[in-house]
Design an enzyme around this catalytic site. Structure first.
Site, PDB file in Angstrom:
ATOM      1  N   ASN A  16       1.917  17.037 -11.495  1.00 26.74           N
ATOM      2  CA  ASN A  16       1.273  17.973 -10.577  1.00 26.74           C
ATOM      3  C   ASN A  16       2.271  18.614  -9.626  1.00 26.74           C
ATOM      4  OD1 ASN A  16      -1.448  17.782 -11.347  1.00 26.74           O
ATOM      5  ND2 ASN A  16      -1.763  15.940 -10.122  1.00 26.74           N
ATOM      6  N   ASP A  18       2.507  19.515  -6.035  1.00 25.27           N
ATOM      7  CA  ASP A  18       1.810  19.073  -4.823  1.00 25.27           C
ATOM      8  C   ASP A  18       2.042  20.036  -3.667  1.00 25.27           C
ATOM      9  OD1 ASP A  18       1.094  16.856  -6.260  1.00 25.27           O
ATOM     10  OD2 ASP A  18       2.105  15.402  -4.965  1.00 25.27           O
ATOM     11  N   GLY A  44       1.980  14.154  -9.220  1.00 21.88           N
ATOM     12  CA  GLY A  44       1.215  13.731 -10.389  1.00 21.88           C
ATOM     13  C   GLY A  44       1.433  12.245 -10.586  1.00 21.88           C
ATOM     14  N   GLY A  46       1.242  10.227 -13.084  1.00 18.33           N
ATOM     15  CA  GLY A  46       2.078   9.843 -14.212  1.00 18.33           C
ATOM     16  C   GLY A  46       3.549  10.101 -13.948  1.00 18.33           C
ATOM     17  N   ASN A 188      -7.490  -0.455  -6.024  1.00 15.39           N
ATOM     18  CA  ASN A 188      -7.790  -0.806  -4.643  1.00 15.39           C
ATOM     19  C   ASN A 188      -9.253  -1.236  -4.532  1.00 15.39           C
ATOM     20  OD1 ASN A 188      -9.361   1.571  -4.474  1.00 15.39           O
ATOM     21  ND2 ASN A 188      -7.656   2.764  -3.669  1.00 15.39           N
ATOM     22  N   LEU A 211      -4.146  -3.737  -1.205  1.00 12.33           N
ATOM     23  CA  LEU A 211      -4.862  -3.834   0.074  1.00 12.33           C
ATOM     24  C   LEU A 211      -4.242  -2.966   1.158  1.00 12.33           C
ATOM     25  CD1 LEU A 211      -5.263  -7.733   0.069  1.00 12.33           C
ATOM     26  CD2 LEU A 211      -6.949  -6.043  -0.707  1.00 12.33           C
ATOM     27  N   ASP A 238       1.779   4.750  -6.499  1.00 10.49           N
ATOM     28  CA  ASP A 238       2.542   4.994  -7.721  1.00 10.49           C
ATOM     29  C   ASP A 238       3.881   4.265  -7.692  1.00 10.49           C
ATOM     30  OD1 ASP A 238       0.533   6.655  -8.744  1.00 10.49           O
ATOM     31  OD2 ASP A 238       1.323   8.369  -7.648  1.00 10.49           O
ATOM     32  N   SER A 277       9.753  10.151  -2.481  1.00  4.48           N
ATOM     33  CA  SER A 277       9.667   8.871  -1.776  1.00  4.48           C
ATOM     34  C   SER A 277       9.858   7.658  -2.676  1.00  4.48           C
ATOM     35  CB  SER A 277       8.310   8.765  -1.071  1.00  4.48           C
ATOM     36  OG  SER A 277       7.247   8.601  -2.006  1.00  4.48           O
TER      37      SER A 277
END
Length: 292
Positions: A16, A18, A44, A46, A188, A211, A238, A277
């Site tokens: 994607n 972003d 994205g 993936g 989650n 969490l 991710d 990141s």
């Protein structure tokens, strides 16, 4: 434990473009708000997980689709610069997928326009069968269709490749298609509620519950988090999944693998954007105190 340089990871999923928007809060009904700023990033789920795996030292392969447009070409160049093999990413007639993360001090909400990701299907999995079957881990997410994800999981099963499935966003058809072939399910609490309502056949998979700021849970064991300076939580999940896949490929016990993944997730929230990141092996090891 295997040599980390020998790890092979395949991510079958989304790519994607972003457009991240920082806001004081989300708008209410019929309300217009001023944003603080906007910035474009490569994303994205993936592609993020493939990037995480590559930066942690794996031979990472991406399987998915982009559009024949500048955004798609840019996403591929960014993946290549991170060391991800993009030879199995197909160029689709649909435009490249787009995501709009809305980032507030409390959380991040994401709006997705699937674009080319919606065309990622069984044929793409078939084209990647040999690579998937030869891999240590296959990473699956919820941003592509059920037919392709199931075919990829079947290829993994045929080759003895472990399947790590992060069903976000939750799609009932995809969950029911992939769960019987899943080795490790990562979700989650909100996703857990959705999946429990679907009631899929679970097979013999292990389950990891993330969490957020409280770490992650494996069975009755809560694996504590690492301190984090939160700038942008986009992509932290991710980073967690990519790191978890690497640790499992290295034959670490699940709790130890989750500890490694927690460190990767904590590092990811300190940098704006999703793929920018994703941390390196050196950064994760430093946070872990040099423990490999």
């Amino acid at each position: 434990m295997r040599d980390t340089g020998a790890m092979k990871v395949v991510s079958f999923g989304s790519l994607n473009y972003d457009l991240s928007i920082w806001m004081d809060r989300l708008p209410g009904p019929d309300e217009t708000l001023r944003a603080q700023r906007m910035e474009a990033f490569s994303g994205g789920k993936g592609a993020n997980q493939a990037t995480a795996a590559a930066r942690l030292g794996a031979e990472a392969h991406m399987v998915g689709c982009v559009g024949d447009d500048d955004r798609g070409r840019w996403l591929l160049s960014v993946l290549n610069s991170s060391g991800v093999d993009t030879s199995l990413v197909r160029v689709s007639e649909e435009p490249t997928g787009t995501a709009v993360p809305l980032i507030t001090p409390a959380d991040v909400s994401i709006v997705i326009v699937a674009g080319a990701n919606a065309s990622t299907g069984a044929a793409d999995a078939d084209a990647a069968t040999e690579v998937i079957a030869a891999a240590d881990v296959l990473l699956l997410q919820g941003e592509v269709g059920a037919a392709g994800a199931r075919r990829a999981a079947q290829a993994a099963r045929s080759g003895g490749t472990a399947v790590v499935f992060n069903p976000a966003p939750v799609d009932p058809f995809l969950v029911e298609a992939v769960m019987p072939l899943t080795d490790v399910l990562v979700m989650n609490r909100a996703e857990q509620v959705q999946i429990d309502a679907i009631g899929p056949e679970t097979g013999q998979c292990d389950t990891v519950i993330t969490l957020g700021s409280r770490g992650a849970q494996v069975g009755e064991v809560v694996v504590p988090p690492y301190p984090a300076d939160v700038v942008d939580p986009t992509g932290a999940g991710d980073a967690f999944c990519g790191a978890l896949g690497i640790a499992l490929a290295e034959e670490r016990p699940l709790v130890e693998a989750v500890r490694f993944a927690n460190a990767a997730g904590a590092l990811a929230v300190a940098t704006p954007g999703a793929q920018p990141s994703m941390p390196t092996r050196a950064e994760v090891n430093a946070l872990l105190g040099g423990q490999h």
